[in-house]
Scaffold this motif. Structure first.
Motif, PDB file in Angstrom:
ATOM      1  N   ALA A 227       0.869  -1.172   0.000  1.00 16.63           N
ATOM      2  CA  ALA A 227       0.000   0.000   0.000  1.00 16.63           C
ATOM      3  C   ALA A 227       0.906   1.222   0.000  1.00 16.63           C
ATOM      4  O   ALA A 227       1.678   1.422   0.932  1.00 16.63           O
ATOM      5  N   ASN A 228       0.833   2.003  -1.064  1.00 21.46           N
ATOM      6  CA  ASN A 228       1.694   3.175  -1.213  1.00 21.46           C
ATOM      7  C   ASN A 228       3.176   2.821  -1.070  1.00 21.46           C
ATOM      8  O   ASN A 228       3.960   3.545  -0.459  1.00 21.46           O
ATOM      9  N   GLY A 229       3.560   1.661  -1.622  1.00 24.85           N
ATOM     10  CA  GLY A 229       4.960   1.285  -1.630  1.00 24.85           C
ATOM     11  C   GLY A 229       5.487   0.693  -0.351  1.00 24.85           C
ATOM     12  O   GLY A 229       6.676   0.401  -0.239  1.00 24.85           O
ATOM     13  N   LYS A 230       4.636   0.495   0.648  1.00 22.57           N
ATOM     14  CA  LYS A 230       5.076  -0.070   1.919  1.00 22.57           C
ATOM     15  C   LYS A 230       4.292  -1.340   2.222  1.00 22.57           C
ATOM     16  O   LYS A 230       3.136  -1.471   1.806  1.00 22.57           O
ATOM     17  N   PRO A 231       4.913  -2.282   2.958  1.00 22.34           N
ATOM     18  CA  PRO A 231       4.171  -3.494   3.319  1.00 22.34           C
ATOM     19  C   PRO A 231       2.889  -3.156   4.074  1.00 22.34           C
ATOM     20  O   PRO A 231       2.867  -2.250   4.898  1.00 22.34           O
ATOM     21  N   ASP A 232       1.840  -3.853   3.742  1.00 24.81           N
ATOM     22  CA  ASP A 232       0.498  -3.707   4.305  1.00 24.81           C
ATOM     23  C   ASP A 232       0.528  -3.314   5.795  1.00 24.81           C
ATOM     24  O   ASP A 232       0.852  -4.137   6.647  1.00 24.81           O
ATOM     25  N   PRO A 233       0.190  -2.067   6.132  1.00 23.81           N
ATOM     26  CA  PRO A 233       0.266  -1.624   7.530  1.00 23.81           C
ATOM     27  C   PRO A 233      -0.746  -2.313   8.437  1.00 23.81           C
ATOM     28  O   PRO A 233      -0.498  -2.464   9.635  1.00 23.81           O
ATOM     29  N   LEU A 234      -1.879  -2.740   7.881  1.00 22.59           N
ATOM     30  CA  LEU A 234      -2.865  -3.436   8.700  1.00 22.59           C
ATOM     31  C   LEU A 234      -2.348  -4.823   9.097  1.00 22.59           C
ATOM     32  O   LEU A 234      -2.464  -5.218  10.260  1.00 22.59           O
ATOM     33  N   MET A 235      -1.743  -5.555   8.155  1.00 30.60           N
ATOM     34  CA  MET A 235      -1.184  -6.853   8.508  1.00 30.60           C
ATOM     35  C   MET A 235       0.000  -6.700   9.461  1.00 30.60           C
ATOM     36  O   MET A 235       0.181  -7.510  10.377  1.00 30.60           O
ATOM     37  N   ARG A 236       0.792  -5.678   9.281  1.00 33.81           N
ATOM     38  CA  ARG A 236       1.900  -5.423  10.219  1.00 33.81           C
ATOM     39  C   ARG A 236       1.349  -5.214  11.635  1.00 33.81           C
ATOM     40  O   ARG A 236       1.924  -5.699  12.612  1.00 33.81           O
ATOM     41  N   TRP A 237       0.239  -4.494  11.730  1.00 34.95           N
ATOM     42  CA  TRP A 237      -0.378  -4.263  13.040  1.00 34.95           C
ATOM     43  C   TRP A 237      -0.848  -5.579  13.642  1.00 34.95           C
ATOM     44  O   TRP A 237      -0.593  -5.863  14.816  1.00 34.95           O
ATOM     45  N   TYR A 238      -1.513  -6.406  12.838  1.00 41.80           N
ATOM     46  CA  TYR A 238      -1.966  -7.708  13.334  1.00 41.80           C
ATOM     47  C   TYR A 238      -0.780  -8.518  13.869  1.00 41.80           C
ATOM     48  O   TYR A 238      -0.847  -9.098  14.960  1.00 41.80           O
ATOM     49  N   ILE A 239       0.295  -8.583  13.085  1.00 43.32           N
ATOM     50  CA  ILE A 239       1.435  -9.423  13.477  1.00 43.32           C
ATOM     51  C   ILE A 239       2.090  -8.897  14.747  1.00 43.32           C
ATOM     52  O   ILE A 239       2.468  -9.670  15.635  1.00 43.32           O
ATOM     53  N   ASN A 240       2.210  -7.593  14.856  1.00 42.79           N
ATOM     54  CA  ASN A 240       2.813  -7.017  16.055  1.00 42.79           C
ATOM     55  C   ASN A 240       1.953  -7.226  17.302  1.00 42.79           C
ATOM     56  O   ASN A 240       2.440  -7.061  18.420  1.00 42.79           O
ATOM     57  N   ASN A 241       0.696  -7.574  17.108  1.00 44.74           N
ATOM     58  CA  ASN A 241      -0.200  -7.820  18.246  1.00 44.74           C
ATOM     59  C   ASN A 241      -0.152  -9.266  18.732  1.00 44.74           C
ATOM     60  O   ASN A 241      -0.786  -9.611  19.732  1.00 44.74           O
ATOM     61  N   VAL A 242       0.580 -10.115  18.021  1.00 46.14           N
ATOM     62  CA  VAL A 242       0.614 -11.539  18.360  1.00 46.14           C
ATOM     63  C   VAL A 242       1.540 -11.782  19.550  1.00 46.14           C
ATOM     64  O   VAL A 242       2.672 -11.302  19.595  1.00 46.14           O
ATOM     65  N   LYS A 243       1.040 -12.543  20.488  1.00 47.06           N
ATOM     66  CA  LYS A 243       1.828 -13.020  21.615  1.00 47.06           C
ATOM     67  C   LYS A 243       1.825 -14.543  21.573  1.00 47.06           C
ATOM     68  O   LYS A 243       0.773 -15.159  21.404  1.00 47.06           O
ATOM     69  N   LEU A 244       2.997 -15.151  21.710  1.00 47.17           N
ATOM     70  CA  LEU A 244       3.091 -16.609  21.675  1.00 47.17           C
ATOM     71  C   LEU A 244       2.807 -17.202  23.049  1.00 47.17           C
ATOM     72  O   LEU A 244       3.279 -16.688  24.063  1.00 47.17           O
TER      73      LEU A 244
END
Length: 223
Positions: free
Chosen positions: A147-164
């Protein structure tokens, strides 16, 4: 025309709902995957704005659809898959059978029983694909829709919210960092990856090609 595996996470229909397609790549990029993801959220949730998130910006980027009303109807997910099926070969759609009865009936009517692959959410089922996704990310082998030349910011947000979380046998499962730290898009990807792993050949390390960007651990952390 490329082959893909679908996945979706219906979660709470009054919150984020996410379908995705994951494409195992071949040729020069054998061992890589491309992820095409989308999310839906009801207008009511946006108006409450508990998370203070850039919903309108994500919608303008084509990553999110804000649906009228108080909940996301399953037909939005069905129609998203039907639209993608016009362009790509969807070999299977993996799903959590807990919340998806009506949508499953619609998808089966379109593609048959063999088109769907139930994936129960638990340590035994999710451990292997979760660890494989970690290796793909660490190896820079995940290509995201941009999106606008950058990796999908919404998916980045989802991934950063993951706790193992781990069980006593060191099996992994994802959970949320907190109440408002949603992981629906990641959960849809993880569910799809349980089937994508079966299609993937031996992973090969190749240099970045021209005009192609890869999402690394550094990218996820905003470095």
């Amino acid at each position: 025309g490329h082959t893909s595996i679908g996945g979706f996470d219906l979660s709470d229909s009054e919150d984020f709902t996410s379908p995705c397609l994951e494409f195992p790549l071949d040729g020069e990029y054998a061992g890589y995957v491309f992820l095409l993801s989308h999310s839906f959220i009801p207008r009511k949730k946006v108006e409450l704005d508990n998370e203070n998130l850039p919903y309108d910006e994500w919608e303008k980027l084509g990553l999110l659809t804000i649906c009228p009303g108080e909940y996301v109807e399953y037909t939005y997910v069905y129609e998203w898959f039907m639209e993608q099926a016009k362009k790509y070969v969807i070999q299977k759609i993996a799903y959590d059978p807990k919340n998806a009865y009506r949508l499953n009936r619609e998808l089966i009517a379109y593609g048959g029983e063999e088109w769907l692959a139930p994936v129960r959410q638990g340590f035994v089922t999710l451990n292997a694909p979760l660890k494989d996704i970690k290796e793909l990310l660490l190896g820079g082998k995940v290509i995201f829709n941009h999106a606008n030349g950058k990796p999908d910011p919404l998916m980045r947000w989802y991934i950063n919210n993951v706790k193992l979380v781990k069980d006593r046998n060191d099996n992994w499962m994802p959970t949320k960092q907190g109440t408002y730290r949603k992981i629906d898009g990641f959960a849809a990807w993880l569910t799809a990856h349980t089937e994508t792993m079966k299609l993937m050949a031996d992973i090969q390390t190749v240099p970045d090609g021209p005009g192609v960007s890869f999402l690394s651990k550094k990218d996820l952390l905003g470095g």
